[in-house]
Write a protein that holds these residues in place. Structure first.
Motif: not given
Length: 545
Positions: A110-124
């Motif tokens: 769900d969106r809550k599960t994916l939010d940390p990984y959305y954030d992780r992509t932004e580091e690159a």
């Protein structure tokens, strides 16, 4: 290339680049097999006359950039290049809305599960909105101003899009250290940036993967996949070398398929005899993500005068119709000398002579079952007629029914996609009506395209599905982490695992799913081999970002 590795990654786009990067950071010996070649900034087409040469074919033109595939019911445009679609996409980094995940997804996603990984992509990928021009006083880009004015005419507030573009200045990329220049507003995002201003996979994840020892083998097209002979054994990946000719194979206990929606689905469909336990859902839930093209030609309203759609990133802003109709409408653009390419989809006489006949014959062959054919530079030589810099171009993405079906045709066993607009008719009708309203609001000639000449069918550039994720193996090919049901060591991490339309540009969600999937993969294999990394971190003995 060595005979064996710890992991083989097929494809080097968002899914493959992230998988290769994180696996290499974890200390695994990684080989990436990519059918496309490496592109330097100066290699991208700079003129319309060069554009047809950018269409990829495994034998006639392996140096191409775009893979345009003709199916019976539609056509699909994908990238055929090292680093995948990131080299030729519009850089948009939007997470999917929360309600997208409420139906058709595994329970764990769900969106809550994916939010940390959305954030992780932004580091690159470092998304930013387009800044104002450095004038006194600062001014918006003309296309931003004009698009916002068009929105006001229909009571809509335009919003700037987060873009994976460097607007800060010449630098070494913070994630990889690769030299990068400031965006020069060339409008070439969708055909290749010649100044490395885009935060593409090649200068982020792939560059970092190579710093940690991953080997990237370009112009290696994967043809076959064979399972291990026994528990704990290695998968065998067969390939052909598109540059030198000849075929070969390489082995690893872990294989990550990230060849894109078409590539991964095609490979598994053609491997079904060797992999009899693959889910019956293989090939299902294909979606074009509601792609559609519109325009407002020659607007007369003074507020949208001189929009200069050729100046600035290809996309900058959106009007959000998600709540009303389930789609976004964004601005679009091309360099001024490429404006006439819009005639390919707008006018029947954009392609002439024997090339027009060849396209007609290709289309006829697809209708009788000879599908999955590449459209090459031999077929496309348009005659540009008019610029579009003074018009507004609308790029639309929506939540279609995701009810297409990939298959092998009964007679010729060609890869094909069966698709009908019937289940998504309400979406496309709303898109057409909004396009008409926007165009007439600014005194322009409206244009809306789904069925487009010369291919005479629906065209998508954001294909999804085919290897959908699901908790039940009867309903999906992979689990919530991308592991193929029934097969140890086999994963799929690309757009093919997305089980529904997203209604936004899909790259950020594909990347987030890949970040999560490869994290779970590493956990399943016992964690990092040497040292360890956090999101965007480094191994103690590895290079720093």
């Amino acid at each position: 290339m060595e005979a064996t590795y710890d992991a083989i990654v097929v494809g080097s786009g968002f899914g493959g680049g992230i998988a290769a990067c994180r696996l290499a950071e974890a200390g695994l010996r990684v080989a990436v097999l990519e059918r496309g070649r490496r592109f330097a900034p100066e290699d991208f087409p700079a003129t319309p006359e060069q554009a047809p040469e950018a269409f990829w074919h495994p034998t006639l033109n392996p140096d191409g950039l775009f893979d345009l595939r003709l199916m019976k019911d539609l056509s699909v445009v994908a990238a055929a290049v090292k680093e995948g679609g990131s080299l030729v996409y519009a850089n948009v980094q939007l997470p999917a809305p929360e309600d997208v995940f409420m139906q058709g997804w595994p329970r764990a996603i769900d969106r809550k599960t994916l939010d940390p990984y959305y954030d992780r992509t932004e580091e690159a990928l470092l998304p930013m909105t387009v800044p104002s021009l450095p004038t006194e006083p600062p001014e918006e880009l003309p296309k931003v101003r004009a698009f916002a004015a068009a929105g006001r005419h229909v009571g809509k507030q335009a919003e700037l899009l987060p873009l994976a573009v460097n607007f800060e200045g010449d630098r070494e990329h913070p994630f990889s250290g690769v030299p990068q220049k400031l965006c020069e507003n060339l409008g070439r995002c969708d055909i290749g940036c010649p100044v490395h201003a885009k935060n593409t996979v090649d200068i982020t994840y792939i560059a970092r993967a190579e710093q940690f020892g991953a080997e990237v083998h370009s112009l290696h097209e994967v043809l076959s996949l064979d399972p291990p002979a026994g528990a704990g054994g290695s998968w065998t990946v067969g390939f052909r070398n598109l540059r030198r000719g000849g075929e070969g194979e390489v082995k690893a206990p872990i294989v990550v398929l990230a060849a894109g929606c078409l590539g991964s689905s095609r490979l598994l469909l053609k491997s079904r005899r060797r992999l009899p336990d693959l889910s019956p859902a293989l090939g299902s839930r294909f979606s074009g993500n509601g792609d559609a093209l519109g325009a407002a030609f020659d607007p007369r309203a003074s507020e949208v005068g001189d929009p200069r759609t050729d100046f600035g990133p290809s996309m900058t802003s959106k009007l959000d119709y998600t709540a009303e109709h389930g789609f976004l409408l964004a601005d679009g653009g091309l360099p001024s000398n490429f404006g006439g390419l819009l005639e390919i989809v707008r006018m029947v006489d954009a392609i002439h002579g024997w090339r027009r006949l060849l396209l007609s014959l290709k289309r006829l062959a697809a209708l009788v079952g000879l599908t999955d054919q590449s459209i090459t530079h031999r077929h496309l030589r348009p005659s540009p007629k008019r610029p579009i810099a003074d018009s507004l171009v609308f790029l639309m993405i929506g939540r279609d029914a995701a009810d297409g079906q990939m298959r092998l045709t009964p007679l010729f066993k060609c890869f094909d996609i069966r698709w009908s607009r019937r289940g998504s008719e309400g979406l496309f009708t709303a898109m057409r009506e909004v396009t008409d309203k926007l165009a007439r609001g600014v005194g322009a000639e409206p244009f809306f395209a789904l069925d487009t000449w010369p291919l005479s069918g629906y065209i998508t550039v954001h294909p999804l599905g085919g290897c959908p994720m699901a908790d039940d193996p009867a309903q999906g090919v992979v689990d919530d982490g991308g592991k193929v049901h029934g097969y140890e060591g086999l994963y799929v991490l690309d757009g093919s695992i997305v089980p529904t339309a997203l209604g936004v540009n899909p790259s950020k969600t594909i990347a987030a799913l890949a970040e999560r999937g490869v994290e779970l993969l590493i956990e399943r294999t016992g964690g990092p081999r040497t040292g360890g990394t956090g999101p965007g971190g480094t191994r103690p003995d590895g290079p720093s970002a």
